[in-house]
Write an enzyme that holds these catalytic residues in place. Structure first.
Site, PDB file in Angstrom:
ATOM      1  CB  SER A 116     -18.207 -17.593  10.329  1.00 19.84           C
ATOM      2  OG  SER A 116     -18.249 -18.756  11.099  1.00 19.84           O
ATOM      3  CD  GLU A 123     -17.388 -23.261  12.880  1.00 11.57           C
ATOM      4  OE1 GLU A 123     -16.971 -24.470  12.124  1.00 11.57           O
ATOM      5  OE2 GLU A 123     -17.178 -23.137  14.543  1.00 11.57           O
ATOM      6  CE1 TYR A 169     -21.530 -21.490   7.310  1.00 14.33           C
ATOM      7  CE2 TYR A 169     -19.990 -21.571   8.612  1.00 14.33           C
ATOM      8  CZ  TYR A 169     -21.132 -20.582   8.436  1.00 14.33           C
ATOM      9  OH  TYR A 169     -21.649 -18.976   8.995  1.00 14.33           O
TER      10      TYR A 169
HETATM   11  P1  NAP Z   1     -30.165 -19.263   9.042  1.00 14.30           P
HETATM   12  O1  NAP Z   1     -30.701 -19.032  10.282  1.00 14.30           O
HETATM   13  O2  NAP Z   1     -29.340 -20.233   9.140  1.00 14.30           O
HETATM   14  O3  NAP Z   1     -30.454 -17.848   8.214  1.00 14.30           O
HETATM   15  C1  NAP Z   1     -29.947 -18.223   6.713  1.00 14.30           C
HETATM   16  C2  NAP Z   1     -30.833 -17.180   5.701  1.00 14.30           C
HETATM   17  O4  NAP Z   1     -29.537 -17.694   4.141  1.00 14.30           O
HETATM   18  C3  NAP Z   1     -32.183 -17.803   5.822  1.00 14.30           C
HETATM   19  O5  NAP Z   1     -32.712 -16.680   5.322  1.00 14.30           O
HETATM   20  C4  NAP Z   1     -32.471 -18.957   4.746  1.00 14.30           C
HETATM   21  O6  NAP Z   1     -33.616 -18.794   3.785  1.00 14.30           O
HETATM   22  C5  NAP Z   1     -31.525 -18.369   3.311  1.00 14.30           C
HETATM   23  N1  NAP Z   1     -30.651 -18.845   2.502  1.00 14.30           N
HETATM   24  C6  NAP Z   1     -30.088 -20.175   2.111  1.00 14.30           C
HETATM   25  N2  NAP Z   1     -29.811 -20.566   0.828  1.00 14.30           N
HETATM   26  C7  NAP Z   1     -30.168 -19.205   0.570  1.00 14.30           C
HETATM   27  C8  NAP Z   1     -30.335 -19.318  -1.067  1.00 14.30           C
HETATM   28  N3  NAP Z   1     -29.919 -20.483  -1.472  1.00 14.30           N
HETATM   29  N4  NAP Z   1     -30.533 -17.812  -1.444  1.00 14.30           N
HETATM   30  C9  NAP Z   1     -30.703 -17.631  -0.367  1.00 14.30           C
HETATM   31  N5  NAP Z   1     -31.263 -17.471   0.835  1.00 14.30           N
HETATM   32  C10 NAP Z   1     -31.066 -18.497   1.059  1.00 14.30           C
HETATM   33  O7  NAP Z   1     -28.435 -18.059   9.231  1.00 14.30           O
HETATM   34  P2  NAP Z   1     -28.608 -16.681  10.372  1.00 14.30           P
HETATM   35  O8  NAP Z   1     -27.911 -17.635  11.858  1.00 14.30           O
HETATM   36  O9  NAP Z   1     -29.355 -16.109  10.991  1.00 14.30           O
HETATM   37  O10 NAP Z   1     -26.903 -16.343  10.236  1.00 14.30           O
HETATM   38  C11 NAP Z   1     -26.308 -15.199   9.042  1.00 14.30           C
HETATM   39  C12 NAP Z   1     -25.691 -15.753   8.749  1.00 14.30           C
HETATM   40  O11 NAP Z   1     -24.150 -15.520   9.404  1.00 14.30           O
HETATM   41  C13 NAP Z   1     -25.180 -16.714   7.726  1.00 14.30           C
HETATM   42  O12 NAP Z   1     -24.292 -15.982   6.539  1.00 14.30           O
HETATM   43  C14 NAP Z   1     -24.586 -17.457   8.745  1.00 14.30           C
HETATM   44  O13 NAP Z   1     -23.074 -18.303   8.217  1.00 14.30           O
HETATM   45  C15 NAP Z   1     -23.178 -16.429   9.159  1.00 14.30           C
HETATM   46  N6  NAP Z   1     -22.647 -16.376  10.647  1.00 14.30           N
HETATM   47  C16 NAP Z   1     -23.870 -16.841  11.969  1.00 14.30           C
HETATM   48  C17 NAP Z   1     -23.547 -16.882  12.734  1.00 14.30           C
HETATM   49  C18 NAP Z   1     -24.580 -16.739  14.301  1.00 14.30           C
HETATM   50  O14 NAP Z   1     -24.116 -17.582  15.188  1.00 14.30           O
HETATM   51  N7  NAP Z   1     -25.767 -17.555  14.248  1.00 14.30           N
HETATM   52  C19 NAP Z   1     -21.621 -16.670  13.259  1.00 14.30           C
HETATM   53  C20 NAP Z   1     -20.861 -15.662  11.956  1.00 14.30           C
HETATM   54  C21 NAP Z   1     -21.461 -16.209  10.440  1.00 14.30           C
HETATM   55  P3  NAP Z   1     -34.931 -20.470   4.120  1.00 14.30           P
HETATM   56  O15 NAP Z   1     -35.358 -19.384   5.661  1.00 14.30           O
HETATM   57  O16 NAP Z   1     -35.412 -19.838   2.676  1.00 14.30           O
HETATM   58  O17 NAP Z   1     -33.748 -21.120   4.675  1.00 14.30           O
HETATM   59  O1  F7E Z   2     -22.495 -26.555  17.287  1.00 13.78           O
HETATM   60  C1  F7E Z   2     -21.281 -28.554  19.667  1.00 13.78           C
HETATM   61  C2  F7E Z   2     -20.815 -28.728  18.347  1.00 13.78           C
HETATM   62  O2  F7E Z   2     -23.804 -26.266  15.645  1.00 13.78           O
HETATM   63  C3  F7E Z   2     -21.675 -25.479  18.398  1.00 13.78           C
HETATM   64  C4  F7E Z   2     -23.428 -21.565  13.188  1.00 13.78           C
HETATM   65  O3  F7E Z   2     -24.367 -20.343  13.267  1.00 13.78           O
HETATM   66  O4  F7E Z   2     -21.548 -20.952  14.856  1.00 13.78           O
HETATM   67  C5  F7E Z   2     -22.223 -21.799  14.292  1.00 13.78           C
HETATM   68  O5  F7E Z   2     -22.176 -23.009  13.946  1.00 13.78           O
HETATM   69  C6  F7E Z   2     -20.961 -27.059  19.317  1.00 13.78           C
HETATM   70  C7  F7E Z   2     -19.909 -27.857  18.279  1.00 13.78           C
HETATM   71  O6  F7E Z   2     -22.944 -24.293  15.929  1.00 13.78           O
HETATM   72  C8  F7E Z   2     -23.702 -31.190  19.682  1.00 13.78           C
HETATM   73  O7  F7E Z   2     -19.672 -30.293  17.917  1.00 13.78           O
HETATM   74  C9  F7E Z   2     -21.738 -30.845  20.243  1.00 13.78           C
HETATM   75  O8  F7E Z   2     -18.541 -27.517  18.980  1.00 13.78           O
HETATM   76  O9  F7E Z   2     -24.177 -24.630  17.621  1.00 13.78           O
HETATM   77  P1  F7E Z   2     -23.525 -25.512  16.618  1.00 13.78           P
HETATM   78  P2  F7E Z   2     -21.562 -24.115  14.963  1.00 13.78           P
HETATM   79  O10 F7E Z   2     -20.937 -25.322  14.658  1.00 13.78           O
HETATM   80  O11 F7E Z   2     -20.048 -23.768  16.133  1.00 13.78           O
HETATM   81  C10 F7E Z   2     -20.637 -20.807  13.352  1.00 13.78           C
HETATM   82  C11 F7E Z   2     -19.341 -19.369  13.960  1.00 13.78           C
HETATM   83  C12 F7E Z   2     -21.293 -20.124  12.232  1.00 13.78           C
HETATM   84  O12 F7E Z   2     -20.832 -19.535  11.750  1.00 13.78           O
HETATM   85  C13 F7E Z   2     -22.020 -21.609  11.942  1.00 13.78           C
HETATM   86  O13 F7E Z   2     -23.433 -20.792  11.030  1.00 13.78           O
HETATM   87  O14 F7E Z   2     -21.591 -27.868  19.685  1.00 13.78           O
HETATM   88  N1  F7E Z   2     -21.908 -29.569  19.681  1.00 13.78           N
HETATM   89  N2  F7E Z   2     -23.132 -31.480  20.459  1.00 13.78           N
HETATM   90  C14 F7E Z   2     -22.990 -29.980  19.077  1.00 13.78           C
HETATM   91  N3  F7E Z   2     -23.832 -28.936  18.165  1.00 13.78           N
HETATM   92  C15 F7E Z   2     -25.138 -29.741  17.553  1.00 13.78           C
HETATM   93  N4  F7E Z   2     -25.103 -28.823  16.888  1.00 13.78           N
HETATM   94  N5  F7E Z   2     -25.797 -30.247  18.365  1.00 13.78           N
HETATM   95  C16 F7E Z   2     -25.187 -31.588  19.381  1.00 13.78           C
HETATM   96  O15 F7E Z   2     -26.120 -32.240  19.438  1.00 13.78           O
END
Ligand code: NAP
Ligand code: F7E
Length: 320
Positions: free
Chosen positions: A124, A126, A148
């Site tokens: 990520s 992050e 995270y």
């Molecule tokens: P998400 O919607 O939160 O999905 C997370 C998945 O992980 C769900 O299927 C969840 O199952 C499963 N999970 C959680 N804990 C588990 C456990 N202990 N054992 C087995 N499965 C488990 O996340 P996403 O947005 O699709 O992201 C996919 C991956 O990419 C994650 O690793 C995330 O950290 C990473 N990532 C996401 C982003 C982004 O912007 N979306 C960016 C960079 C990296 P349940 O349905 O049962 O909760």
């Molecule tokens: O926040 C700001 C908050 O929770 C984005 C995950 O998929 O992307 C995601 O992480 C920004 C942050 O995503 C609110 O402070 C303001 O600066 O949508 P977010 P994230 O933290 O960037 C990365 C790449 C991952 O890997 C993660 O799994 O928005 N923000 N106000 C807020 N954020 C939330 N959630 N809620 C608010 O009310």
């Protein structure tokens, strides 16, 4: 014979798009789901009869080994994680167990069951946290700012380490934020687009948000899962940044989302300190040139199109 892939995290946003992509490519898709007292297969309901769901958990290595031995996939995509940054301060140990140690359990299960399996790790942006260079690429040093982010750095390095120690075909995609109408409601894009739809329909009057100045490189999840698949089709494993190369603030996100339905965001957004983070990631913007050059990857969807499509999708859901 059809190729077989195992998706860990198939019920999540990315898991559902990746499953669709692999089915379209003719794969047999196995999805690991964890046991729960209610069924949470909303995102894959439309393809549930085309995938095989098996029970397991990232916290339980034996379940992972058994799944690999029984189903014999040639590719494993680890998308499972505790993925909500804000929750990682409230549950730092669970986040570490899942998002960090979970990766070791999967890699170790692969090494034990079949070291020829190709592995994708969901790293990520992050991990860049307090950024040490702008834009961020594969050589930018990590400086995570949340439990995270710290857990993802561990997951990233253990993937590199298993690749170098055991010669596994293990690749990491350093993906920047990617969104869609299937995004969880707690993430800021979906929180805003869902809130805008509610306000438009007279079901709410405000959205409470934290830091409006934070800037993110937001892309479309459907574009990003293509990069995951491409990484596992390469002869050699490697790490790739996947991003749009553009950054936008949460304030701009509000503007685009409210404009899509003819409303003024300033009349409806309320700042609430409850949504501020103990340590913030102020600015992320990725340089995807390596993914474009080596994988031939490109993104199709731009920021306004993405946000407008999410607003429209939320309006549709609420009108139903
Ligand atoms: P998400 O919607 O939160 O999905 C997370 C998945 O992980 C769900 O299927 C969840 O199952 C499963 N999970 C959680 N804990 C588990 C456990 N202990 N054992 C087995 N499965 C488990 O996340 P996403 O947005 O699709 O992201 C996919 C991956 O990419 C994650 O690793 C995330 O950290 C990473 N990532 C996401 C982003 C982004 O912007 N979306 C960016 C960079 C990296 P349940 O349905 O049962 O909760
Ligand atoms: O926040 C700001 C908050 O929770 C984005 C995950 O998929 O992307 C995601 O992480 C920004 C942050 O995503 C609110 O402070 C303001 O600066 O949508 P977010 P994230 O933290 O960037 C990365 C790449 C991952 O890997 C993660 O799994 O928005 N923000 N106000 C807020 N954020 C939330 N959630 N809620 C608010 O009310």
């Amino acid at each position: 014979m059809a190729k077989k892939a195992l998706i860990l995290g198939i019920t999540g946003q990315d898991g559902s798009y990746l499953a669709e992509l692999l089915l379209d490519q003719g794969y047999e898709v196995i999805g690991m789901v964890r046991r729960s007292s209610t069924v949470t297969f909303e995102r894959i309901a439309h393809i549930q009869d085309r995938v095989t769901l098996v029970s397991g958990d990232l916290l339980d290595e034996v379940s992972l080994i058994n799944i690999l031995r029984e189903h014999k996939p040639s590719e494993v995509y680890n998308l499972a994680a505790q993925s909500f940054v804000q929750a990682s301060w409230a549950q730092p140990v669970l986040t570490g167990e899942t998002t960090a140690m979970g990766v070791t359990r999967v890699l170790d299960a692969i090494r034990t069951a079949d070291p020829d399996i190709r592995f994708y790790q969901a790293s990520s942006s992050e991990m860049f946290g307090k950024v040490q260079a702008v834009p961020q690429d594969e050589d930018t040093p990590f400086y995570p700012r949340s439990p995270y982010g710290v857990a993802k750095v561990y997951g990233h390095w253990i993937t590199v380490n298993y690749r170098e120690s055991y010669d596994l075909h293990a690749s990491s995609g350093i993906l920047f934020n990617h969104e869609s109408p299937r995004r969880g409601l707690e993430f800021v894009t979906r929180k805003v687009t869902n809130g805008v739809a509610k306000i438009k329909l007279g079901l709410a009057s405000e959205i409470r948000l934290g830091n409006l100045d934070a800037q993110r490189d937001w892309g479309f999840a459907g574009d990003y899962v293509r990069a995951m698949w491409l990484m596992l089709q390469q002869d050699l494993p490697d790490d790739f940044v996947v991003a749009t190369g553009e950054t936008h603030s949460v304030r701009e996100l509000c503007e685009v989302a409210f404009n899509a339905v003819g409303l003024n965001w300033e009349e409806h957004v309320v700042i609430d300190p409850a949504f501020m983070r103990p340590a913030e990631v102020d600015l992320l913007v990725g340089d995807p040139s390596k993914a474009e050059r080596v994988l031939g990857w490109h993104r199709d969807v731009d920021f306004p199109t993405l946000i407008e499509s999410m607003v429209l999708a939320d309006l549709k859901i609420l009108q139903k």
